[in-house]
Motif scaffolding. Structure first.
Motif: not given
Ligand SMILES: [Zn+2]
Lengths: 286, 315
Positions: B205, B209, B217-218, B244-245, B250, B253, B255, B305-310
């Motif tokens: 965290i 990164l 990283f997966s 897709k690691l 990444l 994306f 990330l 981290y609050s906004h990560i995700g699809i």
């Protein structure tokens, strides 16, 4: 039968989704004592066999059992999963989502309900194991994140009933990051001093245990639930040995100091509401 | 040796033989130049379009630098500290104060071994709960004395053992995630090899990164992914593609915050070069982060981290 017991049983709506797959009055066979269980009896016993075996139930059942009169408002249903990586697997993830949704009537593996528990207003998140093993992908992560935001905004406690194999592989890095996301929100909930009760049920494994499950202000486990990080199969494969009896079960975790109490399903509601009343120190509204 | 490296190694062998041969000087030079050109072309062809699975293999290459190699080569001083003050000292995690470009930082790295004995000593880079707790203890120490934190990620995952469960690895990982979010000092994480599951995230965290080119990283290793989805390891390669690691995936994306190039063939082909580029990468991000007010930095982390995700939002 106690009056209290009856009240809970009555709280279960007759149209519950679990009734769909029941053949002629027989509900299921208990994997522990091998007894065939009658439908009306198992509903009345909150899906716990007379021998004490707790059957795996879903969000609808927990909402029925835990919310007063089984009444709640579902939140964040509009958030649904998406196959961003075009993940194929044995069955393409995109197709799997559609078939799982059609089969279960659910849109993903966790639902958020707002309601009252013995008068205490709260948010209850419950996971559905029947939906890809209760796994946590982006949509589940977001629903939980918003549930926590809601608790912070409205200053009401959070209860999460976990039942999950962990992070959802088909979303790869994104699903791993849901651990970070939920942990972030829980850290904020903690700073706001809003109580979070984590209920661990069979099974709670992997990324869900390691982000949400273990971080309740109070951790409650249902009896004999499999709770851990690495799954029993993985441990068995890597150590080449059978697991000791009772390993990774609720009672083992209690002994090791990772859960506060083991509570039978019929006592979950009274235990959670009593704890919350002690912490909040406010008269619940009838 | 990895499968796809064979043609390169064969040609390198041929080159070596010619150098050692008793051909006359002119002929020798001619042949050597010819093979060198061939070798360059071959390497470029093979290494510039590696598949996900090939990169996973490179990330585990036995000659690849490990955490302690990086620490030794990018810092002028390192004093290792031990123990979680609760239960023990995990050898799969190393950490301590270090001098990085004339400033003190805290470095925490997941450590693998090279010989069989070392590998066992390091538990193949798989931390036990004591490792996460040691890491957190050192991070808190860094926070106390206002030192930036650098974490080096290189693990095939958490330890799948009885002891790790008995000591609560899920609790240890979950605690690290929550605590790292709120650290008041800058945190940079670099994936130097493998980054698998909560075991990697437990020290990952961060504000920034970074990933070396041939790392991944997966949520899980491709082998375990194959074993869970297909019930055997036969689909490992396919899983590695689909997950897709890689650093490139990444990065595409958006990330990760940086992708650090490696020499053709991987970090182990020319470690000095990698040390230099890693040092440069860390230095740039560290300087940027140091100028940000701590509260803003934490806010940024929370936001990230609050906004990560699809997902989709239907009406
Ligand atoms: Zn039974």
């Amino acid at each position: 039968m106690s009056k209290w017991y009856k009240k809970i049983a009555e709280g279960i709506p007759s149209s519950s989704i679990f009734k769909k797959s029941i053949p002629e009055g027989v509900w299921d066979k208990c994997p522990e004592c091998k007894t065939k269980i009658k439908e009306d009896k198992i509903v009345f016993q909150l899906f716990v066999c007379s021998c004490g075996h707790h059957f795996r139930i879903g969000s609808e059942e927990y909402f029925s059992i835990l919310f007063d009169e089984g009444k709640y408002e579902e939140l964040f249903r509009e958030i649904v999963p998406k196959d961003i990586l075009h993940f194929e697997g044995p069955q393409p993830y995109k197709e799997r989502l559609v078939s799982e949704q059609a089969e279960s009537g659910l849109t993903d593996a966790a639902r958020v309900g707002k309601g009252r528990m013995n008068g205490v207003e709260l948010i209850l998140v419950a996971m559905d194991f029947s939906f890809i093993g209760g796994s946590m992908g982006s949509a589940v992560g977001e629903r939980i994140a918003r549930a926590i935001d809601y608790c912070i905004q409205h200053k009401i406690p959070l209860v999460i009933v976990s039942r999950s194999v962990g992070a959802r592989m088909m979303e790869s890095f994104y699903s791993l990051m849901q651990m970070a996301k939920t942990a972030t929100k829980l850290a904020l909930l903690g700073q706001a001093a809003i109580p979070f009760i984590s209920v661990l049920t069979d099974p709670t494994i992997g990324g869900v245990t390691a982000s949400i499950g273990m971080k309740g202000d109070i951790n409650i486990a249902e009896p004999k639930a499999n709770i851990g990080y690495a799954g029993p199969k993985v441990i068995k494969e890597s150590t080449g040995k059978d697991l000791p009896k009772g390993f990774q079960r609720s009672e083992f975790l209690m002994e090791k100091g990772f859960v506060d109490m083991i509570i039978e399903r019929k006592n979950l509601k009274s235990t959670i509401s009593s704890l919350l009343q002690l912490i909040i120190e406010k008269e619940p509204i009838d | 040796m990895l499968d796809f490296e064979k043609p390169v190694l064969d040609l390198e062998e041929k080159l070596h033989k010619i150098k050692e041969s008793n051909l006359d000087m002119e002929q020798k030079t001619f042949k050597i130049n010819q093979i060198k050109a061939e070798l360059h072309e071959l390497k470029t062809t093979i290494y510039s379009k590696l598949s996900g699975w090939q990169k996973v293999q490179l990330s585990r290459h036995p000659d690849r630098p490990h955490s302690l190699d990086y620490i030794e080569n990018i810092c002028s001083q390192f004093i290792e500290l031990h123990g979680d003050r609760k239960n023990g000292d995990d050898h799969a995690v190393v950490g301590g104060f270090a001098n990085f470009e004339k400033q003190t930082i805290m470095i925490i790295g997941q450590q693998k071994g090279r010989t069989m004995k070392e590998k066992q000593f390091r538990n193949f880079g798989m931390s036990n709960p004591q490792g996460y707790r040691k890491a957190l203890r050192l991070m808190k120490l860094a926070e106390k004395f206002n030192k930036p934190i650098l974490t080096l990620i290189d693990t095939p995952g958490a330890s799948p053992g009885l002891e790790a469960e008995a000591h609560g690895q899920a609790e240890a990982i979950a605690t690290n995630l929550q605590e790292m979010i709120m650290l008041t000092v800058p945190v940079i994480s670099v994936v130097i090899g493998e980054g698998a599951s909560g075991g990697a995230l437990a020290i990952g965290i961060c504000d920034r990164l970074l990933m070396l080119e041939n790392t991944w990283f997966s949520v899980i290793s491709p082998e375990v992914c194959s074993s869970i989805l297909w019930n055997n390891w036969d689909y490992t390669e396919k899983a590695a593609e689909q997950m897709k690691l890689t650093a490139e995936d990444l990065w595409n994306f958006k990330l990760i915050d940086g992708k650090i190039p490696e020499p053709l063939g991987g970090a182990h082909k020319d470690p000095e070069k990698v040390y230099l580029s890693l040092k440069k990468g860390i230095s740039e991000h560290l300087n940027e982060l140091k100028d940000i007010d701590p509260r803003k930095r934490i806010e940024g982390r929370i936001n990230k981290y609050s906004h990560i995700g699809i997902y989709e939002e239907i009406k």
